[in-house]
Scaffold this active site. Structure first.
Site, PDB file in Angstrom:
ATOM      1  N   ILE A  14      15.919 -31.793  -6.600  1.00 50.34           N
ATOM      2  CA  ILE A  14      14.830 -31.117  -7.030  1.00 50.34           C
ATOM      3  C   ILE A  14      13.383 -31.294  -6.976  1.00 50.34           C
ATOM      4  O   ILE A  14      13.987 -31.465  -8.765  1.00 50.34           O
ATOM      5  CB  ILE A  14      15.731 -29.575  -7.822  1.00 50.34           C
ATOM      6  CG1 ILE A  14      16.781 -29.097  -7.862  1.00 50.34           C
ATOM      7  CG2 ILE A  14      14.282 -28.635  -8.133  1.00 50.34           C
ATOM      8  CD1 ILE A  14      17.432 -28.087  -8.377  1.00 50.34           C
ATOM      9  N   HIS A  15      12.679 -31.356  -6.312  1.00 44.53           N
ATOM     10  CA  HIS A  15      11.073 -32.074  -7.236  1.00 44.53           C
ATOM     11  C   HIS A  15       9.945 -30.979  -6.104  1.00 44.53           C
ATOM     12  O   HIS A  15      10.885 -29.674  -7.027  1.00 44.53           O
ATOM     13  CB  HIS A  15      10.177 -33.015  -5.576  1.00 44.53           C
ATOM     14  CG  HIS A  15      10.946 -32.359  -4.133  1.00 44.53           C
ATOM     15  ND1 HIS A  15       9.800 -32.223  -3.258  1.00 44.53           N
ATOM     16  CD2 HIS A  15      11.719 -32.558  -3.350  1.00 44.53           C
ATOM     17  CE1 HIS A  15      10.331 -31.556  -2.176  1.00 44.53           C
ATOM     18  NE2 HIS A  15      11.859 -31.807  -2.139  1.00 44.53           N
ATOM     19  N   ALA A  16       9.280 -30.597  -6.733  1.00 44.19           N
ATOM     20  CA  ALA A  16       8.155 -30.058  -7.408  1.00 44.19           C
ATOM     21  C   ALA A  16       8.159 -28.523  -5.998  1.00 44.19           C
ATOM     22  O   ALA A  16       7.924 -27.621  -6.577  1.00 44.19           O
ATOM     23  CB  ALA A  16       6.379 -30.365  -7.450  1.00 44.19           C
ATOM     24  N   PRO A  18      10.267 -26.875  -3.730  1.00 44.01           N
ATOM     25  CA  PRO A  18      11.100 -26.453  -4.238  1.00 44.01           C
ATOM     26  C   PRO A  18      11.786 -25.938  -5.112  1.00 44.01           C
ATOM     27  O   PRO A  18      11.874 -24.590  -5.441  1.00 44.01           O
ATOM     28  CB  PRO A  18      12.709 -26.859  -3.632  1.00 44.01           C
ATOM     29  CG  PRO A  18      12.706 -28.705  -3.505  1.00 44.01           C
ATOM     30  CD  PRO A  18      10.383 -28.781  -3.298  1.00 44.01           C
ATOM     31  N   ALA A  19      11.188 -26.104  -6.269  1.00 45.60           N
ATOM     32  CA  ALA A  19      11.291 -26.013  -7.725  1.00 45.60           C
ATOM     33  C   ALA A  19      10.323 -24.625  -7.569  1.00 45.60           C
ATOM     34  O   ALA A  19      11.057 -23.719  -8.371  1.00 45.60           O
ATOM     35  CB  ALA A  19      10.915 -26.664  -8.819  1.00 45.60           C
TER      36      ALA A  19
END
Length: 85
Positions: A14-16, A18-19
């Protein structure tokens, strides 16, 4: 209360990007949505909270939706996770 688990398959976890999309999706519902990664728990409607989970590929996350539209929220978020992570 509705719950489901999802194991992350995305190489970056979970990176920027998709977050941000996950926060937007969770915000569509009145229900409270939380995400657990081991002992860490986050509010799915707050991007910094999600980023602090440190969710990586292979981590199994537990999602909990509680509120008036919990069924729809859990279903939509599970579909989102399968499509994006």
């Amino acid at each position: 209360m509705k719950e489901f688990e999802y194991t992350i398959t995305d190489e970056l976890g979970i990176h920027a990007r998709p977050a941000g999309l996950l926060v937007k999706k969770a915000g569509e519902f009145a229900s409270t949505v939380s995400v657990e990664n081991g002992a860490k728990k986050a509010d799915a409607k707050k991007i910094m909270s999600l980023m602090m989970l440190g969710a990586k590929k292979g981590n199994t996350l537990k999602f909990t939706a509680e509120g008036p539209d919990e069924d729809a929220a859990a279903e939509a978020l599970e579909a989102f996770m399968k499509e994006n992570l």
